[in-house]
Scaffold this motif. Structure first.
Motif, PDB file in Angstrom:
ATOM      1  N   ILE A  43      -7.038 -19.259  17.137  1.00 53.66           N
ATOM      2  CA  ILE A  43      -6.466 -18.385  18.169  1.00 53.66           C
ATOM      3  C   ILE A  43      -5.026 -18.173  17.738  1.00 53.66           C
ATOM      4  O   ILE A  43      -4.252 -19.124  17.639  1.00 53.66           O
ATOM      5  N   ASN A  74      -6.458 -23.544  19.066  1.00 54.63           N
ATOM      6  CA  ASN A  74      -5.328 -22.804  19.621  1.00 54.63           C
ATOM      7  C   ASN A  74      -4.099 -23.031  18.744  1.00 54.63           C
ATOM      8  O   ASN A  74      -3.523 -24.111  18.733  1.00 54.63           O
ATOM      9  N   HIS A  80      -5.184 -21.131  26.269  1.00 55.57           N
ATOM     10  CA  HIS A  80      -6.255 -20.133  26.228  1.00 55.57           C
ATOM     11  C   HIS A  80      -7.554 -20.789  26.660  1.00 55.57           C
ATOM     12  O   HIS A  80      -7.627 -22.011  26.790  1.00 55.57           O
ATOM     13  N   CYS A 114     -10.925 -14.785  26.689  1.00 54.32           N
ATOM     14  CA  CYS A 114     -10.007 -15.792  27.230  1.00 54.32           C
ATOM     15  C   CYS A 114      -9.804 -15.427  28.693  1.00 54.32           C
ATOM     16  O   CYS A 114      -9.384 -14.310  28.998  1.00 54.32           O
ATOM     17  N   HIS A 117      -6.023 -14.588  29.278  1.00 55.50           N
ATOM     18  CA  HIS A 117      -5.580 -13.327  28.662  1.00 55.50           C
ATOM     19  C   HIS A 117      -6.833 -12.475  28.454  1.00 55.50           C
ATOM     20  O   HIS A 117      -7.444 -12.498  27.387  1.00 55.50           O
TER      21      HIS A 117
END
Length: 142
Positions: A43, A74, A80, A114, A117
């Motif tokens: 990510i 991440n 996330h 996600c 987001h």
């Protein structure tokens, strides 16, 4: 020229065609979804045209074989999630440096996002057969 496995019946032809498809997919550079025997999805953060940060699953289109474990890591500061649309699977919050893994045991297409987001979207496509590591595929004679 690389010889294809000979087929004496329909099932053998299918195996031969699958072998050829894996050979071609493993030898084409820059394809968005190359077969993976095991996979990691970082990510990451990039910037858009205006210089604003943009978070991504990279790659956003992953092709794997059945029984493949995919690990999301991440690599950004904000947290996330990996939340699937068609599976009852959610990673929970993945903070910076943490990871989440899931093993795909059923063929199909799995879209995820996600939940923090929601513009972060990607998919995993799972083939009904296990895949060999790319290094094991024969090289195409040029």
């Amino acid at each position: 020229m690389i010889p294809l496995p000979h087929a004496r019946h329909a099932g053998g032809r299918l195996i031969g065609l699958l072998w050829l498809a894996l050979l071609v997919a493993g030898s084409l550079p820059g394809r968005a979804a190359q077969p993976q025997a095991g996979a990691t999805v970082p990510i990451i953060t990039t910037t858009d045209e205006q210089g604003h940060p943009r978070f991504l699953f990279q790659p956003d289109d992953l092709l794997v074989g059945i029984d493949t474990t995919v690990t999301w890591i991440n690599q950004t500061i904000p947290p996330h999630t990996v939340t699937f649309e068609n599976l009852a699977v959610d990673s929970g919050v993945i903070t910076s440096g943490q990871s989440f893994s899931y093993t795909f045991t059923t063929p199909g297409e799995y879209r995820y996002t996600c939940s923090i987001h929601t513009d972060m979207r990607a998919r995993v496509r799972v083939l009904p057969v296990p895949l060999l590591p790319r290094a094991w595929l024969p090289q195409v004679v040029r």
